[in-house]
Design a protein around this motif. Structure first.
Motif, mmCIF file in Angstrom:
data_model
loop_
_atom_site.group_PDB
_atom_site.id
_atom_site.type_symbol
_atom_site.label_atom_id
_atom_site.label_comp_id
_atom_site.label_asym_id
_atom_site.label_seq_id
_atom_site.Cartn_x
_atom_site.Cartn_y
_atom_site.Cartn_z
ATOM 1 N N ILE A 138 0.836 -1.206 0.000
ATOM 2 C CA ILE A 138 0.000 0.000 0.000
ATOM 3 C C ILE A 138 0.869 1.253 0.000
ATOM 4 N N GLN A 139 1.886 1.272 0.861
ATOM 5 C CA GLN A 139 2.768 2.447 0.937
ATOM 6 C C GLN A 139 3.503 2.667 -0.384
ATOM 7 N N PHE A 140 3.917 1.562 -1.020
ATOM 8 C CA PHE A 140 4.641 1.683 -2.297
ATOM 9 C C PHE A 140 3.733 2.241 -3.394
ATOM 10 N N GLN A 141 2.526 1.686 -3.519
ATOM 11 C CA GLN A 141 1.608 2.151 -4.569
ATOM 12 C C GLN A 141 1.196 3.602 -4.348
ATOM 13 N N TYR A 142 1.060 3.984 -3.071
ATOM 14 C CA TYR A 142 0.758 5.391 -2.757
ATOM 15 C C TYR A 142 1.915 6.287 -3.211
ATOM 16 N N GLY A 143 3.151 5.878 -2.921
ATOM 17 C CA GLY A 143 4.327 6.647 -3.341
ATOM 18 C C GLY A 143 4.415 6.764 -4.851
ATOM 19 N N LEU A 144 4.129 5.659 -5.530
ATOM 20 C CA LEU A 144 4.167 5.627 -6.994
ATOM 21 C C LEU A 144 3.126 6.583 -7.580
ATOM 22 N N CYS A 145 1.948 6.577 -6.983
ATOM 23 C CA CYS A 145 0.863 7.444 -7.460
ATOM 24 C C CYS A 145 1.217 8.922 -7.240
ATOM 25 N N LEU A 146 1.856 9.223 -6.106
ATOM 26 C CA LEU A 146 2.318 10.597 -5.865
ATOM 27 C C LEU A 146 3.283 11.032 -6.969
ATOM 28 N N ALA A 147 4.214 10.139 -7.310
ATOM 29 C CA ALA A 147 5.195 10.443 -8.369
ATOM 30 C C ALA A 147 4.491 10.673 -9.704
ATOM 31 N N GLN A 148 3.508 9.826 -10.006
ATOM 32 C CA GLN A 148 2.778 9.940 -11.279
ATOM 33 C C GLN A 148 1.982 11.240 -11.350
#
Length: 218
Positions: A138-148
């Motif tokens: 969850i934390q990784f996908q949230y970080g990825l979405c922030l980057a996107q």
């Protein structure tokens, strides 16, 4: 211990036939109770029997139109089949009916991610990250979405948070390398790409990015 609880235990132990028997008996004894159908639906989803699972979740919803976990289960059925719009509708029903758990917000966010609506995904992934601070995925996908979404500093914080939870997370290192490139820190980027490749020698994106940075530095 009641049959539903026993059935859930058997399911967790991968004794699917025994779980099915217990859920069936529970439904026979309480045919107007939605929870038996929901548990059987979850079991069928685990077994990739999506058509049958769908019928069980719909039966639960017929019995109780506010059964949030039935909508969540139905959402998972559609999500597993890559029917993201249909999954989204069900997850939204689950949230509207009071399900406020990390998993439902995460799955709802991911339906938007798969359709490349990353702006719409962000609030749901944020909520999931708040509810499950220890969940690496969850934390990784949230970080990825922030980057996107171009929120580079916030993405960097999130990816560093992932590494605190799991030091050997090659994808987090790769993404921190990309963040370093955004900040025009080629050496820092190289360190992260190298670390990603140490953890996973087959990380193609890191290998490609590393080669490009090395070429630029030369």
């Amino acid at each position: 211990m009641d049959k539903l609880t026993q059935g859930i235990e058997q399911m967790q132990q991968h004794n699917y036939e025994e779980a099915a028997r217990l859920f069936t008996e529970s439904i026979d004894e309480n045919p107007e109770e939605p929870v038996g159908y929901i548990n059987f639906g979850n079991l069928l989803t685990h077994m990739n029997e999506y058509e049958r699972a769908e019928r069980f979740f719909n039966r639960a919803i017929e019995l109780n139109a506010e059964a949030a976990t039935a909508y969540y289960g139905l959402g998972n059925v559609y999500y597993d089949q890559e029917k993201y719009t249909k999954a989204q509708e069900q997850f939204i029903h689950a949230v509207k009916n009071g399900l406020d758990e990390a998993d439902v917000h995460f799955m709802l966010g991911m339906t938007f991610v798969h359709q490349e609506y990353t702006k719409l995904a962000l609030p749901y992934l944020l909520r999931a990250a708040e509810l499950a601070p220890e969940d690496v995925d969850i934390q990784f996908q949230y970080g990825l979405c922030l980057a996107q979404n171009g929120q580079i500093e916030e993405a960097e914080k999130a990816m560093n948070g992932v590494l605190q939870l799991e030091k050997e997370h090659s994808d987090a290192h790769y993404n921190l390398g990309v963040v370093s490139l955004h900040k025009e820190d080629a050496r820092g980027a190289l360190e992260h790409f190298n670390r990603a490749l140490e953890i996973n020698s087959e990380h193609m994106l890191a290998a490609h990015a590393k080669a490009q940075v090395e070429q630029a530095l030369e």
